[in-house]
Design an enzyme around this catalytic site. Structure first.
Site, PDB file in Angstrom:
ATOM      1  N   ARG A 177       0.827  -1.211   0.000  1.00  0.00           N
ATOM      2  CA  ARG A 177       0.000   0.000   0.000  1.00  0.00           C
ATOM      3  C   ARG A 177       0.856   1.254   0.000  1.00  0.00           C
ATOM      4  NH1 ARG A 177      -5.143  -1.674   2.411  1.00  0.00           N
ATOM      5  NH2 ARG A 177      -5.571  -3.432   1.079  1.00  0.00           N
ATOM      6  N   ARG A 191      -4.555   5.819   1.144  1.00  0.00           N
ATOM      7  CA  ARG A 191      -5.262   6.914   1.825  1.00  0.00           C
ATOM      8  C   ARG A 191      -4.408   7.763   2.742  1.00  0.00           C
ATOM      9  NH1 ARG A 191      -9.737   2.837   3.738  1.00  0.00           N
ATOM     10  NH2 ARG A 191      -7.805   1.643   3.606  1.00  0.00           N
ATOM     11  N   ARG A 202      -9.450  10.449  -4.806  1.00  0.00           N
ATOM     12  CA  ARG A 202     -10.593   9.642  -4.371  1.00  0.00           C
ATOM     13  C   ARG A 202     -11.858  10.467  -4.132  1.00  0.00           C
ATOM     14  NH1 ARG A 202     -12.947   6.711  -3.308  1.00  0.00           N
ATOM     15  NH2 ARG A 202     -12.735   5.340  -1.519  1.00  0.00           N
ATOM     16  N   TYR A 207     -12.543 -14.340   0.269  1.00  0.00           N
ATOM     17  CA  TYR A 207     -13.497 -13.248  -0.004  1.00  0.00           C
ATOM     18  C   TYR A 207     -14.732 -13.779  -0.721  1.00  0.00           C
ATOM     19  CZ  TYR A 207     -10.295  -9.703   1.656  1.00  0.00           C
ATOM     20  OH  TYR A 207      -9.502  -8.942   2.459  1.00  0.00           O
ATOM     21  N   ASP A 245      -6.193  -3.829  -7.360  1.00  0.00           N
ATOM     22  CA  ASP A 245      -6.608  -4.549  -6.156  1.00  0.00           C
ATOM     23  C   ASP A 245      -6.689  -6.040  -6.448  1.00  0.00           C
ATOM     24  OD1 ASP A 245      -7.755  -3.768  -3.307  1.00  0.00           O
ATOM     25  OD2 ASP A 245      -8.771  -5.575  -3.999  1.00  0.00           O
TER      26      ASP A 245
HETATM   27  O1  CP3 Z   1       0.417   0.484  -3.310  1.00  0.00           O
HETATM   28  C1  CP3 Z   1      -0.069  -0.675  -3.307  1.00  0.00           C
HETATM   29  O2  CP3 Z   1       0.188  -1.509  -2.441  1.00  0.00           O
HETATM   30  C2  CP3 Z   1      -0.903  -1.080  -4.493  1.00  0.00           C
HETATM   31  C3  CP3 Z   1      -2.266  -1.214  -4.357  1.00  0.00           C
HETATM   32  C4  CP3 Z   1      -2.972  -2.311  -3.577  1.00  0.00           C
HETATM   33  C5  CP3 Z   1      -4.267  -2.091  -3.074  1.00  0.00           C
HETATM   34  N1  CP3 Z   1      -4.742  -3.271  -2.597  1.00  0.00           N
HETATM   35  C6  CP3 Z   1      -4.983  -0.815  -3.107  1.00  0.00           C
HETATM   36  C7  CP3 Z   1      -6.121  -0.595  -2.199  1.00  0.00           C
HETATM   37  C8  CP3 Z   1      -2.636  -3.637  -3.323  1.00  0.00           C
HETATM   38  C9  CP3 Z   1      -1.339  -4.363  -3.591  1.00  0.00           C
HETATM   39  C10 CP3 Z   1      -3.771  -4.236  -2.697  1.00  0.00           C
HETATM   40  C11 CP3 Z   1      -3.845  -5.657  -2.323  1.00  0.00           C
HETATM   41  C12 CP3 Z   1      -4.984  -6.130  -1.539  1.00  0.00           C
HETATM   42  N2  CP3 Z   1      -6.296  -5.770  -1.630  1.00  0.00           N
HETATM   43  C13 CP3 Z   1      -4.898  -7.143  -0.579  1.00  0.00           C
HETATM   44  C14 CP3 Z   1      -3.644  -7.910  -0.248  1.00  0.00           C
HETATM   45  C15 CP3 Z   1      -2.761  -7.104   0.615  1.00  0.00           C
HETATM   46  C16 CP3 Z   1      -3.255  -6.953   2.002  1.00  0.00           C
HETATM   47  O3  CP3 Z   1      -3.555  -5.819   2.374  1.00  0.00           O
HETATM   48  O4  CP3 Z   1      -3.317  -7.981   2.687  1.00  0.00           O
HETATM   49  C17 CP3 Z   1      -6.179  -7.352  -0.043  1.00  0.00           C
HETATM   50  C18 CP3 Z   1      -6.542  -8.328   1.045  1.00  0.00           C
HETATM   51  C19 CP3 Z   1      -7.055  -6.483  -0.728  1.00  0.00           C
HETATM   52  C20 CP3 Z   1      -8.518  -6.390  -0.555  1.00  0.00           C
HETATM   53  C21 CP3 Z   1      -8.914  -5.043  -0.124  1.00  0.00           C
HETATM   54  N3  CP3 Z   1      -8.868  -3.901  -0.909  1.00  0.00           N
HETATM   55  C22 CP3 Z   1      -9.416  -4.659   1.141  1.00  0.00           C
HETATM   56  C23 CP3 Z   1      -9.611  -5.611   2.309  1.00  0.00           C
HETATM   57  C24 CP3 Z   1      -9.672  -3.283   1.087  1.00  0.00           C
HETATM   58  C25 CP3 Z   1     -10.279  -2.424   2.146  1.00  0.00           C
HETATM   59  C26 CP3 Z   1      -9.190  -2.076   3.079  1.00  0.00           C
HETATM   60  C27 CP3 Z   1      -9.501  -0.899   3.920  1.00  0.00           C
HETATM   61  O5  CP3 Z   1      -8.634  -0.657   4.794  1.00  0.00           O
HETATM   62  O6  CP3 Z   1     -10.508  -0.220   3.735  1.00  0.00           O
HETATM   63  C28 CP3 Z   1      -9.277  -2.826  -0.189  1.00  0.00           C
HETATM   64  C29 CP3 Z   1      -9.343  -1.449  -0.658  1.00  0.00           C
HETATM   65  C30 CP3 Z   1      -8.055  -0.838  -1.116  1.00  0.00           C
HETATM   66  N4  CP3 Z   1      -7.155  -1.447  -1.938  1.00  0.00           N
HETATM   67  C31 CP3 Z   1      -7.600   0.478  -0.818  1.00  0.00           C
HETATM   68  C32 CP3 Z   1      -6.388   0.638  -1.523  1.00  0.00           C
HETATM   69  C33 CP3 Z   1      -5.536   1.873  -1.588  1.00  0.00           C
HETATM   70  C34 CP3 Z   1      -8.332   1.518  -0.007  1.00  0.00           C
HETATM   71  C35 CP3 Z   1      -9.485   1.938  -0.846  1.00  0.00           C
HETATM   72  C36 CP3 Z   1      -9.892   3.370  -0.755  1.00  0.00           C
HETATM   73  O7  CP3 Z   1      -9.233   4.243  -1.373  1.00  0.00           O
HETATM   74  O8  CP3 Z   1     -10.923   3.635  -0.132  1.00  0.00           O
END
Ligand code: CP3
Length: 319
Positions: A2, A6, A15, A127, A51
């Protein structure tokens, strides 16, 4: 982990205009977010902004990112018949991801590699079956224990989809790929070996030869040897294990990635530097250590603390 997200004011500004899925599907904006993080932080590699759940949408899962609640799967899988109803993944459905890859590659200097990524079969299945996030994965594991045949059919389909998806990212210009098995640490080693390992192994063996694969999970202290056996050129570990002990168990003929606790970034910079130094001491200058967080940057993290970490790692690991 990440590195774009955010915690960055620029990301929050984008966003305000675009929903999360919309952002992922707008190559211009997704590329900008990816490249901006590299410039802001001075990291050595870019990770594609996308994602892990995107691959589930064209399989018919009904994916939504609901504000505040995280991801929602509208048609969760609860039976063998549900697995049979999944659509076969067509790589062309995620053309917007490959277009983002091409745009990022064109914008970055050649010495900064771009890492593509996807979810691993277990974490994607969790999921699909839970319908969203979970604390105990009881529905997921219940499915596996009740109907191992349907489970294996599901993981085989997901593995096939992810192989095709990662190879399409590579064809578009990704120079390494990371497989996120974020929640696999909830499994007993015997269940991993019987019902996850064969699928991950097939997936990794299907990746274009010569492209490094980073195989990452969290809570995997009980599974390190299993992850290693499943494959990957780099094994990613979180902070719940000592990096040196983990590497000794994995064997020094595989690279290791990790493993600062992302919560450490909320503390003072002097303490961040001390913890980074402790991890580098454990890596002991061996080739094949990729410094990283053990999981994702939290939204409340100050950007200058992340920058300070990158600077500290560069400074402390300079020859
Ligand atoms: O910079 C990076 O790492 C690249 C982008 C990236 C995102 N998600 C962006 C994202 C990567 C590599 C992921 C992987 C991802 N997504 C995983 C595996 C890594 C981990 O965290 O274990 C998982 C389980 C997901 C599924 C996912 N996507 C969840 C559970 C959520 C909600 C998380 C939360 O805290 O709200 C997301 C949303 C997400 N993916 C965000 C981002 C930047 C936040 C979304 C937003 O802008 O509102």
């Amino acid at each position: 982990m990440r590195q774009a997200g955010r915690y960055q004011p620029e990301y929050r500004a984008i966003r305000k205009r675009l929903g999360f899925l919309e952002l992922c599907k707008t190559p211009d904006a997704a590329a900008e977010v990816t490249v901006n993080a590299v410039r802001q932080l001075g990291v050595d590699a870019a990770i594609l902004f996308a994602d892990i759940l995107l691959v589930l949408e064209p399989m018919g899962a009904g994916l939504e990112f609901a504000a505040g609640d995280g991801p929602v799967i509208h048609h969760p899988l609860r039976s063998a018949a549900d697995v049979d109803r999944l659509l076969e993944f067509e790589p062309a459905a995620l053309e917007f991801v490959y277009e983002t890859v091409r745009r990022v590659r064109a914008a970055l200097p050649p010495e900064v590699p771009l890492i593509g990524f996807a979810g691993a079969p277990f974490t994607l299945a969790s999921y699909l079956i839970e319908g969203g996030r979970s604390d105990d994965w009881a529905t997921t594991k219940g499915f596996l224990f009740r109907d191992p045949g349907a489970w294996d059919a599901l993981l085989a389909r997901l593995a096939r989809a992810v192989t095709a998806y990662l190879n399409a990212q590579i064809d578009a210009g990704a120079q390494a790929v990371q497989l996120f098995d974020s929640w696999v640490g909830c499994l007993a080693p015997a269940d991993y070996r019987a019902h996850v390992l064969p699928h991950v192994r097939a997936l990794i063996r299907g990746i274009r030869p010569g492209v490094p694969v980073i195989h990452f999970g969290t809570g995997t202290a009980g599974l390190l040897e299993c992850l290693r056996a499943a494959g990957g050129d780099v094994i990613g570990v979180d902070w719940r294990v000592d990096l040196d002990a983990a590497w000794a168990r994995l064997g020094h003929d595989v690279a290791v990635q990790g493993n600062l606790d992302p919560v450490a970034l909320l503390g003072p910079i002097a303490e961040i530097r001390r913890r980074a130094a402790a991890i580098l001491d454990q890596a002991a200058g061996r080739p094949g250590h990729v410094f990283n967080l053990g999981h994702g940057v939290l939204p409340s993290t100050p950007v200058d603390h992340v920058r300070a970490l990158v600077d500290a790692v560069h400074e402390l690991s300079a020859r």
